[in-house]
Design a protein around this motif. Structure first.
Motif, short mmCIF file in Angstrom:
data_model
loop_
_atom_site.label_atom_id
_atom_site.label_comp_id
_atom_site.label_asym_id
_atom_site.label_seq_id
_atom_site.Cartn_x
_atom_site.Cartn_y
_atom_site.Cartn_z
N THR A 27 0.93 -1.28 0.07
CA THR A 27 -0.01 -0.17 0.07
C THR A 27 0.78 1.07 -0.02
O THR A 27 0.67 2.32 -0.84
CB THR A 27 -0.86 0.13 1.28
OG1 THR A 27 -1.94 -1.18 1.04
CG2 THR A 27 -1.75 1.22 1.43
N ALA A 28 1.97 1.16 0.77
CA ALA A 28 2.76 2.42 0.79
C ALA A 28 3.53 2.46 -0.65
O ALA A 28 3.68 3.56 -1.11
CB ALA A 28 3.98 2.04 1.97
N SER A 29 4.12 1.38 -1.24
CA SER A 29 4.52 1.51 -2.47
C SER A 29 3.69 1.73 -3.53
O SER A 29 4.07 2.74 -4.31
CB SER A 29 5.07 0.19 -2.95
OG SER A 29 6.36 -0.29 -2.26
N ASN A 30 2.14 1.58 -3.17
CA ASN A 30 1.44 1.96 -4.51
C ASN A 30 1.27 3.38 -4.52
O ASN A 30 0.76 3.92 -5.10
CB ASN A 30 0.06 1.09 -4.19
CG ASN A 30 -0.88 1.44 -5.23
OD1 ASN A 30 -0.49 1.33 -6.31
ND2 ASN A 30 -2.15 1.61 -4.97
N ASP A 31 0.97 3.89 -2.99
CA ASP A 31 0.99 5.51 -2.95
C ASP A 31 1.97 6.08 -3.65
O ASP A 31 1.74 7.27 -4.19
CB ASP A 31 1.08 5.76 -1.37
CG ASP A 31 -0.30 5.22 -0.74
OD1 ASP A 31 -1.43 5.01 -1.27
OD2 ASP A 31 -0.31 5.05 0.61
N LYS A 34 1.42 5.89 -7.61
CA LYS A 34 0.27 6.43 -7.95
C LYS A 34 0.55 7.80 -8.40
O LYS A 34 0.11 8.65 -9.16
CB LYS A 34 -0.87 6.53 -7.03
CG LYS A 34 -1.47 5.04 -6.91
CD LYS A 34 -2.84 5.14 -6.13
CE LYS A 34 -2.69 5.40 -4.68
NZ LYS A 34 -3.85 5.13 -3.83
N GLN A 35 1.71 8.37 -7.93
CA GLN A 35 2.23 9.83 -8.05
C GLN A 35 3.08 9.93 -9.19
O GLN A 35 3.54 10.95 -9.59
CB GLN A 35 3.11 10.29 -6.92
CG GLN A 35 2.14 10.41 -5.51
CD GLN A 35 3.17 10.64 -4.36
OE1 GLN A 35 4.13 11.22 -4.60
NE2 GLN A 35 2.69 10.51 -3.26
N HIS A 75 10.92 4.06 -8.14
CA HIS A 75 10.37 3.40 -7.12
C HIS A 75 11.49 2.45 -6.59
O HIS A 75 11.72 2.31 -5.27
CB HIS A 75 9.37 2.42 -7.88
CG HIS A 75 8.57 1.42 -6.71
ND1 HIS A 75 8.62 0.37 -6.80
CD2 HIS A 75 7.98 2.00 -5.41
CE1 HIS A 75 8.03 -0.34 -5.89
NE2 HIS A 75 7.75 0.63 -5.07
#
Length: 120
Positions: A27-31, A34-35, A75
């Motif tokens: 979830t943190a990686s996805n946040d 998404k940017q 990333h």
């Protein structure tokens, strides 16, 4: 000429006992992802089969392979930062990541109504 609209499928091998930790980290990686420029959409799937090799699968569409490559580069740099160090933590937990890119070949859909068979 660069292909447009690339789909990346990322397979995650996650030991059952580390599924909650994985979801928190993901979830943190996805946040972060998404940017990044070029992300169209994505879906994270989870299996209910405890014997499945890949407990989670992420499917994401990107505007181009260049956008995806740049986002992945940023990333991985982010994940290797001393304050994050997610790659090393996942390695210790037995979590492996296998990303593969695909280009669309065929689009299909199912019927919306059942077709009744004629009595014989």
């Amino acid at each position: 000429m660069e292909r447009q609209d690339v789909t990346t499928i990322v397979l995650f091998e996650v030991p059952a006992q580390h599924a909650s930790r994985f979801l928190s980290d993901w979830t943190a990686s996805n946040d972060f992802m998404k940017q990044q420029s070029g992300l169209i959409d994505g879906t994270l799937y989870a299996t209910a089969d405890d014997n499945a090799r890949y407990r989670f699968i992420n499917v994401a569409r990107w505007a181009s392979e260049t956008d995806l490559a740049e986002a992945r580069k940023r990333h991985w740099e982010h994940l290797e930062a001393p304050s994050v160090n997610q790659r090393e933590a996942w390695k210790t937990l037995g979590i492996t990541v296998t990303p593969v890119n695909y280009a669309m070949v065929i689009i299909y859909s199912g019927t919306e109504r059942a077709i009744e068979e004629e009595p014989r």
